[in-house]
Design a protein around this motif. Structure first.
Motif, PDB file in Angstrom:
ATOM      1  N   ALA A 109       0.820  -1.053  -0.058  1.00 33.70           N
ATOM      2  CA  ALA A 109      -0.081  -0.096   0.048  1.00 33.70           C
ATOM      3  C   ALA A 109       0.859   1.377   0.005  1.00 33.70           C
ATOM      4  O   ALA A 109       1.791   1.426   0.695  1.00 33.70           O
ATOM      5  N   LEU A 110       0.590   2.412  -0.760  1.00 38.02           N
ATOM      6  CA  LEU A 110       1.135   3.480  -0.943  1.00 38.02           C
ATOM      7  C   LEU A 110       1.336   4.053   0.330  1.00 38.02           C
ATOM      8  O   LEU A 110       2.458   4.867   0.358  1.00 38.02           O
ATOM      9  N   ASN A 111       0.591   4.299   1.310  1.00 35.88           N
ATOM     10  CA  ASN A 111       0.573   4.844   2.637  1.00 35.88           C
ATOM     11  C   ASN A 111       1.587   4.056   3.654  1.00 35.88           C
ATOM     12  O   ASN A 111       1.584   4.255   4.704  1.00 35.88           O
ATOM     13  N   SER A 112       2.083   2.945   3.186  1.00 36.48           N
ATOM     14  CA  SER A 112       2.903   2.139   4.191  1.00 36.48           C
ATOM     15  C   SER A 112       4.135   2.845   4.771  1.00 36.48           C
ATOM     16  O   SER A 112       4.844   3.795   3.866  1.00 36.48           O
ATOM     17  N   SER A 113       4.719   2.898   5.965  1.00 34.39           N
ATOM     18  CA  SER A 113       5.602   3.589   6.391  1.00 34.39           C
ATOM     19  C   SER A 113       6.702   2.770   6.918  1.00 34.39           C
ATOM     20  O   SER A 113       6.623   1.418   7.509  1.00 34.39           O
ATOM     21  N   TRP A 120       3.603  -4.608   8.045  1.00 34.43           N
ATOM     22  CA  TRP A 120       3.167  -4.715   6.647  1.00 34.43           C
ATOM     23  C   TRP A 120       3.567  -5.643   5.756  1.00 34.43           C
ATOM     24  O   TRP A 120       3.393  -6.186   4.769  1.00 34.43           O
ATOM     25  N   ARG A 173       0.725   2.013  -6.022  1.00 37.48           N
ATOM     26  CA  ARG A 173       1.362   1.212  -4.977  1.00 37.48           C
ATOM     27  C   ARG A 173       2.809   1.737  -4.518  1.00 37.48           C
ATOM     28  O   ARG A 173       3.537   2.339  -5.378  1.00 37.48           O
ATOM     29  N   LYS A 201       9.005   4.892  -3.284  1.00 35.82           N
ATOM     30  CA  LYS A 201       7.711   5.418  -3.758  1.00 35.82           C
ATOM     31  C   LYS A 201       7.859   6.546  -4.861  1.00 35.82           C
ATOM     32  O   LYS A 201       8.720   7.322  -4.751  1.00 35.82           O
ATOM     33  N   THR A 203       7.106   9.130  -6.982  1.00 33.29           N
ATOM     34  CA  THR A 203       6.107  10.350  -6.906  1.00 33.29           C
ATOM     35  C   THR A 203       5.497  10.959  -8.054  1.00 33.29           C
ATOM     36  O   THR A 203       4.710  11.723  -7.971  1.00 33.29           O
TER      37      THR A 203
END
Length: 222
Positions: A109-113, A120, A173, A201, A203
């Motif tokens: 998921a794109l918001n994974s940190s 995750w 993603r 990621k 951008t």
């Protein structure tokens, strides 16, 4: 005399109780200090590990049309300790290459940190899994680019979508690259067995007349 003995015994009991209480207090304080040191060490390690690097790379097209993978000249780059190349349509596909160890790719998921890797990593979609493979590009293993089928070519699992009418590429993603034991680039491996891993990621993908610039950031998560 009897009263004196009883008094001495009572004082001794009070002294023993006091010493025991002090020892328990010292133990609790020591444990709290150890926990604080452990927490501070972990935070410092995460801060260093989760440092974000932002960069970009430009890939050129040596002949038209842009919709043919092989018309784009691959460009090498390094993401932490792994060598990759950006290739394919608009140079937006990424593949580990030129490494002594085996590295593999998947999406999350794109918001994974970064600091939630342990949470995750089990949800990473592995590109080499049979259900995620396509028939394009020529070597469809261990590469991430367009997601799904476009212009008759099935790319399988990818990380971005593309609107043909507007020519806008949208990352949907995040990319995960991990190192683990494997036979070759076609092996199916588990991120849970990784010894090193990076979260990437993209951008923006900015197409030009005969070139394309991919902007991205990466973070070491393991």
């Amino acid at each position: 005399m009897k009263k004196l003995i009883l008094s001495i015994v009572a004082l001794a009991a009070i002294s023993l109780t006091s010493c025991s209480s002090d020892e328990q207090t010292n133990d609790l304080q020591g444990q709290a200090q150890e926990q604080q040191v452990s927490n501070n060490t972990r935070k410092a390690a995460l801060a260093e590990l989760c440092s974000v690097t932002s960069t970009s790379i430009t890939v050129t097209r040596w002949q038209a049309p842009s919709s043919v993978d092989s018309n784009w000249t691959p460009v090498s780059a390094a993401i932490g300790g792994v060598n990759v190349q950006w290739e394919g349509i608009y140079g937006a596909s990424i593949r580990p290459t030129g490494n002594a160890a085996q590295w593999y790719v998947g999406t999350i998921a794109l918001n994974s940190s970064c600091d939630e890797w342990d949470i995750w990593k089990a949800n990473i979609l592995v590109k080499n899994a049979s259900a995620n493979l396509g028939t394009a590009p020529t070597d469809p293993y261990n590469v991430l680019g367009y997601h799904g089928t476009i212009s008759g070519s099935n790319y399988g699992l990818g990380y971005y979508s593309y609107d043909i009418s507007t020519h806008i590429m949208t990352p949907a993603r995040a990319i995960v690259i991990w190192k683990t034991s494997g036979t070759n680039s076609q092996s199916v491996t588990s991120p849970s067995s990784a010894t090193e891993a990076y979260l990437v990621k993209v951008t923006a993908v900015t197409p030009g007349t005969s070139s394309s610039t991919i902007s991205y950031n990466w973070t070491q998560v393991l």
